[in-house]
Motif scaffolding. Structure first.
Motif, PDB file in Angstrom:
ATOM      1  N   PRO A   1      -6.928   9.509  -5.029  1.00 62.97           N
ATOM      2  CA  PRO A   1      -8.000   8.499  -5.080  1.00 62.97           C
ATOM      3  C   PRO A   1      -7.570   7.200  -5.765  1.00 62.97           C
ATOM      4  N   MET A   2      -6.737   7.310  -6.815  1.00 64.45           N
ATOM      5  CA  MET A   2      -6.271   6.106  -7.490  1.00 64.45           C
ATOM      6  C   MET A   2      -5.355   5.282  -6.587  1.00 64.45           C
ATOM      7  N   ALA A   3      -4.485   5.962  -5.854  1.00 62.88           N
ATOM      8  CA  ALA A   3      -3.598   5.266  -4.916  1.00 62.88           C
ATOM      9  C   ALA A   3      -4.403   4.614  -3.799  1.00 62.88           C
ATOM     10  N   THR A   4      -5.468   5.286  -3.360  1.00 65.08           N
ATOM     11  CA  THR A   4      -6.330   4.723  -2.313  1.00 65.08           C
ATOM     12  C   THR A   4      -6.962   3.412  -2.768  1.00 65.08           C
TER      13      THR A   4
ATOM     14  N   ALA B   1       0.832  -1.204   0.000  1.00 71.88           N
ATOM     15  CA  ALA B   1       0.000   0.000   0.000  1.00 71.88           C
ATOM     16  C   ALA B   1       0.868   1.256   0.000  1.00 71.88           C
ATOM     17  N   ALA B   2       1.935   1.226   0.781  1.00 77.18           N
ATOM     18  CA  ALA B   2       2.860   2.368   0.810  1.00 77.18           C
ATOM     19  C   ALA B   2       3.490   2.583  -0.558  1.00 77.18           C
TER      20      ALA B   2
ATOM     21  N   THR C   1      -3.006   4.278   4.141  1.00 75.90           N
ATOM     22  CA  THR C   1      -1.552   4.393   3.986  1.00 75.90           C
ATOM     23  C   THR C   1      -1.198   4.990   2.634  1.00 75.90           C
ATOM     24  N   ALA C   2      -1.802   4.449   1.573  1.00 74.78           N
ATOM     25  CA  ALA C   2      -1.516   4.928   0.220  1.00 74.78           C
ATOM     26  C   ALA C   2      -1.907   6.394   0.054  1.00 74.78           C
TER      27      ALA C   2
ATOM     28  N   ALA D   1      -5.861   1.423  -5.296  1.00 72.41           N
ATOM     29  CA  ALA D   1      -4.807   0.425  -5.509  1.00 72.41           C
ATOM     30  C   ALA D   1      -4.284  -0.120  -4.189  1.00 72.41           C
ATOM     31  N   GLY D   2      -4.069   0.772  -3.220  1.00 64.22           N
ATOM     32  CA  GLY D   2      -3.587   0.331  -1.909  1.00 64.22           C
ATOM     33  C   GLY D   2      -4.581  -0.569  -1.206  1.00 64.22           C
TER      34      GLY D   2
END
Length: 202
Positions: free
Chosen positions: A88-91, A21-22, A121-122, A93-94
């Protein structure tokens, strides 16, 4: 030896999930490509609920998306456009990568953990680097953005590798990153409020 430690498998899954996630907080697609490649080559096991991650279509798609994402962050103005959607995309994916480590749980706790721990975390790390890029633009006129972009790519690759090879170290690094982002974020926010108060007409 660790097999006799209560809930050891859950702890290990949490460490791997937090690390992945990081990594998505730095780059959205690179960690997903790394997991897809590793599972496609059978380097890491993948539960049948997430078999799509190990499939060739996902491997090709995330590989192309990784290249496009990395190169796009070296293009002025485009990098700022990506920052508007990166959190939002990182959220998402994480959350997905974290949840993929807890398939033995029920659907609700699996995705609740994924969203809270993985997505949180993401989102935190992604927000921090978006703010760093904005500060770089303000202080260097965008000339330092390539350094920020290279750091993000390197961070994503390193964290993805550590998550799969050394999960405990990855989790510790992720925790330190979150603390750093929160600390410097609060510091910058106080500085911004102080500057705004000074420029406010009396």
């Amino acid at each position: 030896m660790l097999d006799h430690v209560p809930y050891c498998s859950y702890l290990l899954s949490a460490f791997i999930g937090i690390g992945l996630a990081a990594a998505t907080g730095f780059r959205v697609f690179l960690p997903m490509f790394a997991v897809s490649l590793a599972s496609y080559l059978h380097w890491i096991p993948m539960n049948e609920s997430f078999e799509w991650l190990a499939g060739l279509p996902t491997l090709i798609t995330t590989g192309i998306a990784t290249i496009v994402e990395i190169l796009a962050y070296y293009i002025p103005f485009v990098d700022h456009l990506l920052d508007t959607v990166s959190v939002p995309m990182a959220t998402v994916a994480g959350s997905v990568l974290f949840a993929s480590q807890f398939t033995e749980l029920g659907t609700f706790p699996q995705w609740a953990l994924g969203l809270i721990a993985g997505g949180g975390t993401a989102a935190t790390i992604s927000s921090g680097f978006a703010g760093l890029r904005a500060a770089s633009t303000a202080t260097t006129g965008g000339l330092g953005n390539s350094v920020v972009g290279t750091t993000e790519t390197a961070g994503a690759g390193l964290m993805a590798f550590l998550a799969m090879a050394a999960p405990v170290i990855a989790a510790v690094c992720a925790l330190l990153l979150i603390i750093g982002v929160v600390f410097f974020g609060r510091k910058l926010w106080r500085k911004f409020r102080k500057k705004k108060a000074m420029t406010r007409p009396t």
